[in-house]
Scaffold this motif. Structure first.
Motif, PDB file in Angstrom:
ATOM      1  N   VAL A  25       0.860  -1.179   0.000  1.00  0.00           N
ATOM      2  CA  VAL A  25       0.000   0.000   0.000  1.00  0.00           C
ATOM      3  C   VAL A  25       0.897   1.229   0.000  1.00  0.00           C
ATOM      4  O   VAL A  25       1.729   1.397   0.898  1.00  0.00           O
ATOM      5  N   LEU A  26       0.758   2.054  -1.018  1.00  0.00           N
ATOM      6  CA  LEU A  26       1.487   3.320  -1.079  1.00  0.00           C
ATOM      7  C   LEU A  26       0.622   4.368  -0.382  1.00  0.00           C
ATOM      8  O   LEU A  26      -0.327   4.893  -0.954  1.00  0.00           O
ATOM      9  N   ASP A  27       0.939   4.629   0.881  1.00  0.00           N
ATOM     10  CA  ASP A  27       0.129   5.504   1.727  1.00  0.00           C
ATOM     11  C   ASP A  27       0.619   6.946   1.600  1.00  0.00           C
ATOM     12  O   ASP A  27       1.749   7.261   1.967  1.00  0.00           O
ATOM     13  N   LEU A  28      -0.247   7.817   1.094  1.00  0.00           N
ATOM     14  CA  LEU A  28       0.116   9.213   0.846  1.00  0.00           C
ATOM     15  C   LEU A  28      -0.483  10.167   1.877  1.00  0.00           C
ATOM     16  O   LEU A  28      -0.478  11.379   1.674  1.00  0.00           O
ATOM     17  N   THR A  29      -0.979   9.631   2.980  1.00  0.00           N
ATOM     18  CA  THR A  29      -1.715  10.464   3.927  1.00  0.00           C
ATOM     19  C   THR A  29      -0.859  11.529   4.608  1.00  0.00           C
ATOM     20  O   THR A  29      -1.397  12.503   5.140  1.00  0.00           O
ATOM     21  N   ASN A  30       0.465  11.365   4.611  1.00  0.00           N
ATOM     22  CA  ASN A  30       1.322  12.381   5.227  1.00  0.00           C
ATOM     23  C   ASN A  30       1.688  13.505   4.265  1.00  0.00           C
ATOM     24  O   ASN A  30       2.319  14.486   4.669  1.00  0.00           O
ATOM     25  N   LEU A  31       1.302  13.372   3.010  1.00  0.00           N
ATOM     26  CA  LEU A  31       1.535  14.445   2.034  1.00  0.00           C
ATOM     27  C   LEU A  31       0.297  15.336   2.030  1.00  0.00           C
ATOM     28  O   LEU A  31      -0.606  15.176   1.214  1.00  0.00           O
ATOM     29  N   ARG A  32       0.240  16.303   2.945  1.00  0.00           N
ATOM     30  CA  ARG A  32      -0.997  17.054   3.138  1.00  0.00           C
ATOM     31  C   ARG A  32      -0.788  18.564   3.214  1.00  0.00           C
ATOM     32  O   ARG A  32      -1.585  19.287   3.825  1.00  0.00           O
ATOM     33  N   SER A  33       0.255  19.052   2.565  1.00  0.00           N
ATOM     34  CA  SER A  33       0.501  20.491   2.525  1.00  0.00           C
ATOM     35  C   SER A  33      -0.564  21.192   1.673  1.00  0.00           C
ATOM     36  O   SER A  33      -0.989  20.675   0.635  1.00  0.00           O
ATOM     37  N   ILE A  34      -0.989  22.373   2.114  1.00  0.00           N
ATOM     38  CA  ILE A  34      -1.981  23.171   1.390  1.00  0.00           C
ATOM     39  C   ILE A  34      -1.506  24.615   1.350  1.00  0.00           C
ATOM     40  O   ILE A  34      -1.196  25.202   2.389  1.00  0.00           O
ATOM     41  N   SER A  35      -1.446  25.190   0.155  1.00  0.00           N
ATOM     42  CA  SER A  35      -1.047  26.588  -0.011  1.00  0.00           C
ATOM     43  C   SER A  35      -2.126  27.307  -0.810  1.00  0.00           C
ATOM     44  O   SER A  35      -2.357  26.992  -1.976  1.00  0.00           O
ATOM     45  N   VAL A  36      -2.794  28.270  -0.176  1.00  0.00           N
ATOM     46  CA  VAL A  36      -3.910  28.979  -0.800  1.00  0.00           C
ATOM     47  C   VAL A  36      -3.463  30.373  -1.224  1.00  0.00           C
ATOM     48  O   VAL A  36      -2.881  31.117  -0.434  1.00  0.00           O
ATOM     49  N   ASN A  37      -3.741  30.728  -2.471  1.00  0.00           N
ATOM     50  CA  ASN A  37      -3.430  32.056  -2.996  1.00  0.00           C
ATOM     51  C   ASN A  37      -4.739  32.724  -3.409  1.00  0.00           C
ATOM     52  O   ASN A  37      -5.268  32.467  -4.488  1.00  0.00           O
ATOM     53  N   ILE A  38      -5.266  33.564  -2.542  1.00  0.00           N
ATOM     54  CA  ILE A  38      -6.545  34.215  -2.817  1.00  0.00           C
ATOM     55  C   ILE A  38      -6.429  35.207  -3.968  1.00  0.00           C
ATOM     56  O   ILE A  38      -7.373  35.417  -4.732  1.00  0.00           O
ATOM     57  N   ASN A  39      -5.254  35.808  -4.136  1.00  0.00           N
ATOM     58  CA  ASN A  39      -5.086  36.835  -5.169  1.00  0.00           C
ATOM     59  C   ASN A  39      -5.346  36.302  -6.575  1.00  0.00           C
ATOM     60  O   ASN A  39      -5.883  37.019  -7.430  1.00  0.00           O
ATOM     61  N   ASP A  40      -4.944  35.052  -6.837  1.00  0.00           N
ATOM     62  CA  ASP A  40      -5.212  34.501  -8.170  1.00  0.00           C
ATOM     63  C   ASP A  40      -6.215  33.344  -8.126  1.00  0.00           C
ATOM     64  O   ASP A  40      -6.327  32.565  -9.070  1.00  0.00           O
ATOM     65  N   ASN A  41      -6.943  33.240  -7.007  1.00  0.00           N
ATOM     66  CA  ASN A  41      -8.017  32.242  -6.882  1.00  0.00           C
ATOM     67  C   ASN A  41      -7.524  30.819  -7.129  1.00  0.00           C
ATOM     68  O   ASN A  41      -8.157  30.043  -7.868  1.00  0.00           O
ATOM     69  N   SER A  42      -6.405  30.475  -6.522  1.00  0.00           N
ATOM     70  CA  SER A  42      -5.856  29.137  -6.736  1.00  0.00           C
ATOM     71  C   SER A  42      -5.311  28.570  -5.431  1.00  0.00           C
ATOM     72  O   SER A  42      -5.144  29.284  -4.438  1.00  0.00           O
ATOM     73  N   ALA A  43      -5.035  27.277  -5.458  1.00  0.00           N
ATOM     74  CA  ALA A  43      -4.421  26.615  -4.310  1.00  0.00           C
ATOM     75  C   ALA A  43      -3.650  25.397  -4.798  1.00  0.00           C
ATOM     76  O   ALA A  43      -4.078  24.717  -5.736  1.00  0.00           O
ATOM     77  N   TRP A  44      -2.513  25.132  -4.168  1.00  0.00           N
ATOM     78  CA  TRP A  44      -1.788  23.886  -4.377  1.00  0.00           C
ATOM     79  C   TRP A  44      -2.086  22.981  -3.188  1.00  0.00           C
ATOM     80  O   TRP A  44      -1.915  23.383  -2.038  1.00  0.00           O
ATOM     81  N   VAL A  45      -2.539  21.768  -3.468  1.00  0.00           N
ATOM     82  CA  VAL A  45      -2.962  20.854  -2.411  1.00  0.00           C
ATOM     83  C   VAL A  45      -2.321  19.491  -2.644  1.00  0.00           C
ATOM     84  O   VAL A  45      -2.457  18.919  -3.730  1.00  0.00           O
ATOM     85  N   GLN A  46      -1.637  18.967  -1.646  1.00  0.00           N
ATOM     86  CA  GLN A  46      -1.074  17.631  -1.787  1.00  0.00           C
ATOM     87  C   GLN A  46      -2.164  16.576  -1.606  1.00  0.00           C
ATOM     88  O   GLN A  46      -3.185  16.804  -0.943  1.00  0.00           O
ATOM     89  N   VAL A  47      -1.922  15.401  -2.194  1.00  0.00           N
ATOM     90  CA  VAL A  47      -2.987  14.405  -2.319  1.00  0.00           C
ATOM     91  C   VAL A  47      -3.450  13.810  -0.996  1.00  0.00           C
ATOM     92  O   VAL A  47      -4.562  13.289  -0.895  1.00  0.00           O
ATOM     93  N   GLY A  48      -2.617  13.876   0.048  1.00  0.00           N
ATOM     94  CA  GLY A  48      -3.006  13.294   1.324  1.00  0.00           C
ATOM     95  C   GLY A  48      -3.873  14.198   2.175  1.00  0.00           C
ATOM     96  O   GLY A  48      -4.436  13.755   3.186  1.00  0.00           O
ATOM     97  N   ALA A  49      -4.002  15.466   1.792  1.00  0.00           N
ATOM     98  CA  ALA A  49      -4.864  16.389   2.534  1.00  0.00           C
ATOM     99  C   ALA A  49      -6.316  15.961   2.386  1.00  0.00           C
ATOM    100  O   ALA A  49      -6.709  15.348   1.391  1.00  0.00           O
ATOM    101  N   THR A  50      -7.120  16.286   3.371  1.00  0.00           N
ATOM    102  CA  THR A  50      -8.543  15.962   3.298  1.00  0.00           C
ATOM    103  C   THR A  50      -9.329  17.172   2.810  1.00  0.00           C
ATOM    104  O   THR A  50      -8.849  18.310   2.845  1.00  0.00           O
ATOM    105  N   LEU A  51     -10.550  16.921   2.379  1.00  0.00           N
ATOM    106  CA  LEU A  51     -11.404  18.025   1.939  1.00  0.00           C
ATOM    107  C   LEU A  51     -11.651  19.013   3.072  1.00  0.00           C
ATOM    108  O   LEU A  51     -11.664  20.230   2.862  1.00  0.00           O
ATOM    109  N   GLY A  52     -11.833  18.499   4.275  1.00  0.00           N
ATOM    110  CA  GLY A  52     -12.053  19.379   5.416  1.00  0.00           C
ATOM    111  C   GLY A  52     -10.871  20.299   5.662  1.00  0.00           C
ATOM    112  O   GLY A  52     -11.042  21.488   5.965  1.00  0.00           O
TER     113      GLY A  52
END
Length: 247
Positions: A25-52
Motif C-alpha cells: 500500500v502506497l500511503d500518501l496520507t502524510n503528504l498534506r501540505s496546502i497553499s492557498v493564494n486568494i489573489n489569483d483564486n488558486s491553491a496547491w494541495v497535496q494528495v493526502g490532505a482531506t477536503l475538510g
C-alpha cells in the motif's frame, strides 16, 4: 500495489486486494501540505490532505471563496479528484476535477512533471472518473431536477454504510418501477439511496473534457448504500441485497 490518499472507499479498494498474494500500500496520507493564494483564486494541495483541511485553509484566507468538492471532510483530495470529485456545487461549477488547472506527478523515472511536462493526454487521464417515500412526488422530481436554476442543488434521500453502488440516470424511472424500488428498500435493514440532480454546468462541460463522462443528458446520479453493525452475522445477505438492486 494499492495507492491510498484518504482511505475513504466504501469497499476498501485502496487497502485490500482480491488477489491472494502479497501486495503493498502506497500511503500518501502524510503528504498534506496546502497553499492557498486568494489573489489569483488558486491553491496547491497535496494528495493526502482531506477536503475538510482544504476548506479550512481556504476559510482562513477568505469568507467568500470555496472549492466545488464533496461534503465529507475526511475524504482524501487525491482519490476524490481522480474519481471526478462530485459535490453539492456541481450544477454551478462542475466537478472538483473540472477545476484542476495544473498538477504535479512523479513518473516511473522519478521525474516530477507539471501539466506542461506531462502533456495534455496524461493531464486529462488523472482527472476522474426512505421507506415512506412518495413515489408520485419522486417521479415528478426526476423530470425537473436537472432543469432548475443552477444555483440550486436538490437531493432525495431514501432511507453509515459498508458498501454502495451508483448509476447515472438519463431517462425518468417509471412510477411503477419506483413503487417496486420502495418495496425493495423495505427488505433491507439500513438502506440509504441518494438522488443528486445534475444539469447546469454539468451540461456545459463536454464529456471529453476530463475522464469523467457523465455530462450532458445525465439527469441525476442514483447512489445507493447499505450498512450493518460490526459483528453482524448476515453480511452475505446485505451484500446480496445491494448487488441484486444494482443489477
Amino acid at each position: 500495489m494499492r495507492v491510498r490518499s484518504g482511505g475513504h472507499d466504501f469497499e476498501g479498494v485502496s487497502y485490500v486486494s482480491i488477489i491472494e498474494s502479497p501486495f503493498i500500500v502506497l500511503d500518501l496520507t502524510n503528504l498534506r501540505s496546502i497553499s492557498v493564494n486568494i489573489n489569483d483564486n488558486s491553491a496547491w494541495v497535496q494528495v493526502g490532505a482531506t477536503l475538510g483541511e482544504l476548506y479550512h485553509r481556504i476559510a482562513e484566507k477568505s469568507k467568500v471563496h470555496g472549492f466545488p468538492a464533496g461534503i465529507c471532510p475526511i475524504v482524501g483530495v487525491g482519490g476524490h479528484i481522480t474519481g471526478g470529485g462530485y459535490g453539492i456545487l456541481l450544477r454551478k461549477y462542475g466537478l472538483a476535477a473540472d477545476n484542476v488547472i495544473d498538477a504535479h506527478i512523479v513518473d516511473v523515472n522519478g521525474r516530477v512533471l507539471d501539466r506542461a511536462a506531462m502533456g495534455e493526454d496524461l493531464f486529462w487521464a488523472i482527472r476522474g472518473v426512505t421507506k415512506t417515500l412518495d413515489t408520485k412526488l419522486l417521479h415528478r422530481w426526476q423530470q425537473v431536477a436537472d432543469k432548475l436554476d443552477e444555483n440550486l442543488l436538490t437531493r432525495v434521500l431514501m432511507q453509515v454504510t459498508n458498501t454502495s453502488k451508483a448509476d447515472f440516470v438519463r431517462e425518468p424511472i417509471p412510477e411503477f418501477t419506483l413503487e417496486e424500488l420502495r418495496k425493495r428498500i423495505s427488505e433491507e435493514d439500513d438502506p440509504l439511496i441518494v438522488w443528486t440532480a445534475y444539469g447546469g454546468m454539468m451540461n456545459r462541460i463536454p464529456e471529453y473534457e476530463t475522464l469523467f463522462p457523465h455530462r450532458k443528458g445525465t439527469m441525476y446520479k442514483f447512489h445507493y448504500f447499505t450498512n450493518w453493525p460490526k459483528g453482524d452475522k448476515n453480511v452475505a445477505k446485505h451484500m446480496s441485497w445491494i448487488r441484486s438492486l444494482y443489477n
